[in-house]
Design a protein around this motif. Structure first.
Motif, PDB file in Angstrom:
ATOM      1  N   ASP A  56       0.858  -1.192   0.000  1.00 21.69           N
ATOM      2  CA  ASP A  56       0.000   0.000   0.000  1.00 21.69           C
ATOM      3  C   ASP A  56       0.883   1.226   0.000  1.00 21.69           C
ATOM      4  N   LYS A  61      -0.979  -0.846  -5.055  1.00 23.52           N
ATOM      5  CA  LYS A  61      -1.579  -1.473  -3.878  1.00 23.52           C
ATOM      6  C   LYS A  61      -1.866  -2.934  -4.215  1.00 23.52           C
ATOM      7  N   THR A  91      -9.075   4.813  -2.940  1.00 21.04           N
ATOM      8  CA  THR A  91      -8.194   4.959  -4.105  1.00 21.04           C
ATOM      9  C   THR A  91      -8.941   5.610  -5.252  1.00 21.04           C
ATOM     10  N   PRO A  94      -9.075   4.034  -9.826  1.00 19.39           N
ATOM     11  CA  PRO A  94      -8.456   2.715  -9.660  1.00 19.39           C
ATOM     12  C   PRO A  94      -8.401   1.917 -10.961  1.00 19.39           C
ATOM     13  N   ASN A 134      -4.384   4.662 -10.578  1.00 21.58           N
ATOM     14  CA  ASN A 134      -3.747   4.026  -9.432  1.00 21.58           C
ATOM     15  C   ASN A 134      -3.985   2.523  -9.522  1.00 21.58           C
ATOM     16  N   VAL A 136      -4.366  -1.141  -8.492  1.00 22.87           N
ATOM     17  CA  VAL A 136      -4.764  -1.910  -7.317  1.00 22.87           C
ATOM     18  C   VAL A 136      -4.867  -3.378  -7.732  1.00 22.87           C
TER      19      VAL A 136
END
Length: 485
Positions: A56, A61, A91, A94, A134, A136
């Motif tokens: 994280d 992540k 987040t 994502p 981002n 994940v």
């Protein structure tokens, strides 16, 4: 006739009947071990707090969610799922990547590191950074490795295949996918990418195909944007059924949809009416290595053995997609989709185009539309730069550019080996230079191929605008289409 003596060590001799008895005892012991391998209580590996959040930070992540032998959450309180949903909730933008591992892996195997390497390489790509995504990752773990005894572990093939089938048929795996997808889609910009390998490909394949059936005729997006199965170790029975239905539900036209930025492929129009689907923007894809001995050789042998043991001698006659020729369903039960000549519909062949990328092929394929179905690799066959970095929890470096090669994805219509069915479901034969055998899915070259498929699904438009993610649900058959009153 006298029994031949058999030397054991340097001082003992055992006659043939005794030797047989020892062998039978060994087999019995092995079978007992195999039968007990799934009997121990299974709890979550990452117990307590946020221990299932494996990474994280600003790079990417990563969370793990575990499932037991029958497909139920290993964490009875659903704490792992709740932690992962909270991670997604916090987040923005994502890019959710869910990965389901295969046979001989589990919650703590080296495949976790391989997946870390892929996430790291994706998060460092120029396109992900420009658009402020981002990354994940969610690692779906299940007891794919139930026995840790050298050589004997390979006897768990059928036992683990049955476990994967139970996970696919029961509800918690799909529940997790749906909840994660729903949370990701609460954010304005998102993307849901599902990946499954080997028996994990079986789990994903059946989850995807049953979901498409469930949503048929509804104006609801399935809980993924792109679903990718890598060397799936599943029989072809369900896939034949779906491909046959897709062939009956759509008209195929060979010309691209006007304005298609890839200038490649035709399009599909539902026979019962609805929006067209571009052939060049797949949402369900299976990639099958041409030299995969696990699915090409071991799977048929294991399946034939299972047929004999189970006493399955009678088979239905079923229609082949497109030709409607009737053949024994045994043909589909004994082969995986990517090794079935009735189902394979695309292949990857060498092209003469020139690679001019400043970065490696992974970044190049993300930054450029694969016009004409052309994409590139740039690394040697056995290069796994990103995966090796992931195993050491290091940021993934760019792959070497020592062997640039252009490739083209093409329909197999003119190929003597396959019948080729035009449906919005790609089953693709992949050269060993890209995916070498069963486990070569984390090569730098296959990561470059996955980047190209991602870009096909979401091509770049003018001014570096990314086309919206598209996914489809099955249209209703014409006979069920309601007439307007």
């Amino acid at each position: 006739m006298h029994a031949l003596p058999v030397s054991i060590g340097s001082s003992k001799q055992i006659d043939t009947p005794s030797r047989v008895s020892v062998l039978l005892l060994f087999i019995a012991f092995a079978l007992i071990l195999l039968s007990l391998s799934g009997c121990a209580p299974i709890g979550p590996t990452y117990q307590g707090g946020r221990n299932n959040i494996l990474n994280d930070d600003r790079e990417y992540k990563l969370a793990a969610i575990e499932f037991g032998e029958l497909g139920s959450y290993a964490d009875a309180s659903k704490g792992e799922l709740d932690n992962t949903i909270q991670l997604l909730k916090n987040t923005e933008r994502p890019l959710l990547v869910v990965y389901i591992h295969g046979w001989l892996n589990n919650a703590t195997s080296g495949d976790v590191g391989n997946f870390k390497g892929f996430l790291s390489r994706l998060s460092q790509s120029k396109q992900v950074r420009i658009h402020h995504y981002n990354v994940v990752g969610v690692y779906f773990a299940w007891p794919g490795k139930s026995l840790d005894i050298p050589y004997l572990q390979y006897l768990t093939f059928w036992n683990r295949k049955q476990a994967a089938e139970r996970i696919a048929s029961n509800g918690d795996c799909l529940d997790a996918i749906e909840q994660l997808s729903q949370m990701a889609r609460l954010h304005e910009n998102n993307y849901v990418f599902l990946i499954g390998h080997s028996f994990g490909g079986l789990i994903l394949e059946r989850t995807v195909e049953h979901t498409l059936r469930t949503l048929q005729g509804q104006k609801v997006r399935p809980p993924w944007d792109l679903a990718l199965m890598l060397n799936p170790a599943s029989d072809s029975v369900l896939t034949r059924q779906l491909v046959s239905d897709l062939d009956s539900l759509y008209h195929y036209y060979p010309n691209p949809i006007p304005g298609n930025p890839l200038h490649w492929g035709g399009h599909f129009v539902p026979k019962s009416g609805g929006d067209p689907i571009a052939e060049s923007q797949p949402t369900v894809v299976e990639l099958q290595s041409e030299n995969d001995t696990a699915t090409g050789t071991v799977f048929p042998i294991g399946s034939k053995a299972g047929v004999i043991v189970n006493g399955h001698w009678a088979w239905n006659q079923v229609p082949v997609p497109r030709t409607r020729e009737l053949v024994s369903e045994r043909d589909f039960y004994l082969s995986t989709p990517g090794n079935d000549s009735y189902l394979v519909n695309y292949e990857i062949v060498r092209s003469q185009k020139t690679f001019s990328g400043v970065s490696d092929a992974f970044d190049y394929n993300l930054e450029n539309n694969p016009v004409g179905g052309i994409f590139f690799t740039s690394a040697p066959k056995d290069s796994q730069t990103a995966a090796e970095a992931g195993k050491q929890s290091r940021p993934a470096a760019a792959a070497p550019k020592t062997q640039p090669q252009a490739w083209q994805i093409q329909f197999v219509v003119d190929h003597d080996k396959y019948i080729g069915v035009h449906v919005p479901f790609w089953i693709v034969r992949v050269p060993s230079d890209i995916i070498d055998n069963h486990g070569g899915i984390w090569s730098d070259n296959n990561m470059a191929l996955m980047a190209a498929i991602f870009r096909m699904h979401r091509p770049i438009l003018a001014n570096n605008v990314i086309a919206p993610a598209k996914s489809y649900v099955l249209p209703l058959p014409v006979k069920l289409k309601q007439k307007p009153y």
